[in-house]
Scaffold this active site. Structure first.
Site, PDB file in Angstrom:
ATOM      1  N   ILE A  82       2.241  24.635 -37.008  1.00 47.04           N
ATOM      2  CA  ILE A  82       1.351  25.661 -36.441  1.00 47.04           C
ATOM      3  C   ILE A  82      -0.009  25.015 -36.187  1.00 47.04           C
ATOM      4  O   ILE A  82      -0.506  24.259 -37.028  1.00 47.04           O
ATOM      5  CB  ILE A  82       1.173  26.819 -37.456  1.00 47.04           C
ATOM      6  CG1 ILE A  82       2.526  27.439 -37.797  1.00 47.04           C
ATOM      7  CG2 ILE A  82       0.207  27.869 -36.922  1.00 47.04           C
ATOM      8  CD1 ILE A  82       3.247  28.006 -36.621  1.00 47.04           C
ATOM      9  N   HIS A  99       9.988  27.491 -26.374  1.00 48.51           N
ATOM     10  CA  HIS A  99      10.691  27.964 -27.573  1.00 48.51           C
ATOM     11  C   HIS A  99      12.106  28.417 -27.206  1.00 48.51           C
ATOM     12  O   HIS A  99      12.308  29.065 -26.172  1.00 48.51           O
ATOM     13  CB  HIS A  99       9.902  29.119 -28.198  1.00 48.51           C
ATOM     14  CG  HIS A  99      10.515  29.620 -29.462  1.00 48.51           C
ATOM     15  ND1 HIS A  99      10.382  28.958 -30.658  1.00 48.51           N
ATOM     16  CD2 HIS A  99      11.302  30.697 -29.710  1.00 48.51           C
ATOM     17  CE1 HIS A  99      11.048  29.601 -31.598  1.00 48.51           C
ATOM     18  NE2 HIS A  99      11.618  30.662 -31.039  1.00 48.51           N
TER      19      HIS A  99
HETATM   20  C1  GAR Z   1      13.191  22.631 -28.128  1.00 49.72           C
HETATM   21  O1  GAR Z   1      14.381  23.365 -27.993  1.00 49.72           O
HETATM   22  C2  GAR Z   1      12.009  23.566 -28.302  1.00 49.72           C
HETATM   23  O2  GAR Z   1      12.170  24.779 -27.632  1.00 49.72           O
HETATM   24  C3  GAR Z   1      12.017  23.770 -29.811  1.00 49.72           C
HETATM   25  O3  GAR Z   1      12.305  22.506 -30.332  1.00 49.72           O
HETATM   26  C4  GAR Z   1      13.168  21.810 -29.416  1.00 49.72           C
HETATM   27  C5  GAR Z   1      12.607  20.433 -29.201  1.00 49.72           C
HETATM   28  O4  GAR Z   1      13.499  19.600 -28.529  1.00 49.72           O
HETATM   29  N1  GAR Z   1      10.766  24.293 -30.267  1.00 49.72           N
HETATM   30  C6  GAR Z   1      10.656  25.192 -31.255  1.00 49.72           C
HETATM   31  O5  GAR Z   1      11.599  25.605 -31.890  1.00 49.72           O
HETATM   32  C7  GAR Z   1       9.230  25.668 -31.518  1.00 49.72           C
HETATM   33  N2  GAR Z   1       9.232  26.761 -32.422  1.00 49.72           N
HETATM   34  P1  GAR Z   1      13.006  18.207 -27.925  1.00 49.72           P
HETATM   35  O6  GAR Z   1      12.242  17.460 -29.027  1.00 49.72           O
HETATM   36  O7  GAR Z   1      14.268  17.508 -27.543  1.00 49.72           O
HETATM   37  O8  GAR Z   1      12.133  18.511 -26.739  1.00 49.72           O
END
Ligand code: GAR
Length: 178
Positions: A82, A99
């Site tokens: 956060i 998200h």
């Molecule tokens: C993504 O799916 C994003 O939406 C999520 O983490 C993943 C990161 O993937 N974010 C959250 O959950 C935020 N609360 P990445 O590192 O392959 O881009």
């Protein structure tokens, strides 16, 4: 000029880079985040909490560094801490997050598992402006994906990410054009 914050694998960072968006800095709360390796050609830095007296001091240092790189818009691409006011007040209305749910439903770090456990028929991806809450702030774009019989955390997350990789660069491009 875009700064990207990452904590994990960095597929959304990759989508921003592949879209040719002006990413000028990448920062992480983890020095070992695999995402950092995807941006070897831009300035990168890790701001680990253990190195600072508290979260506000870490966030202030990270924001100052991003400003030094010329960043005007911050994109959270799988950034799992956060952000405190110490960060957000340096980038007013200029921080966006992606998200893996149809916010305001299923905020937090375990959204995909929680949606499967709740038995929802539909999930999706949301891009929103960041405020001091957990995955709160005005929604800028949202797109649905189905939850299919037999889905696991991995299969559902992959389906959502395929949408994220298109939606996030689209929204960021629009914000850059303003
Ligand atoms: C993504 O799916 C994003 O939406 C999520 O983490 C993943 C990161 O993937 N974010 C959250 O959950 C935020 N609360 P990445 O590192 O392959 O881009």
């Amino acid at each position: 000029m875009i700064g990207v914050l990452v904590s994990g694998g960095g597929t959304n960072l990759q989508a921003l880079l592949d879209a040719g968006l002006p990413v000028v800095a990448v920062a992480s709360n983890r020095a070992d985040a695999p995402a950092l390796a995807r941006a070897a050609h831009v300035p990168r830095a890790a701001f680990e909490l253990a190195t600072y007296p508290d979260r506000a001091a870490r966030d202030a240092a990270m924001a100052d560094w991003l400003r030094e790189q010329g960043v005007e818009l911050v994109v959270l691409a799988g950034y799992m801490h956060i952000l405190t006011p110490a960060f957000l007040e340096r980038f007013p209305n200029a921080v966006v997050n992606v998200h893996p749910s149809l916010l305001p439903d299923f905020p937090g770090a375990h959204a995909v598992e929680e949606q499967l456990a709740a038995g929802v028929a539909e999930s999706g991806a949301t891009v929103h402006l960041v405020d001091e809450g957990v995955d709160s702030g005005p929604v800028l774009a949202q797109e649905r994906v189905p939850v299919l019989p037999g889905d696991t955390r991995e299969t559902l997350h992959e389906r959502i990410k395929a949408v994220e990789h298109r939606l996030l660069p689209e929204v960021v491009r629009e914000l850059c054009a303003r």
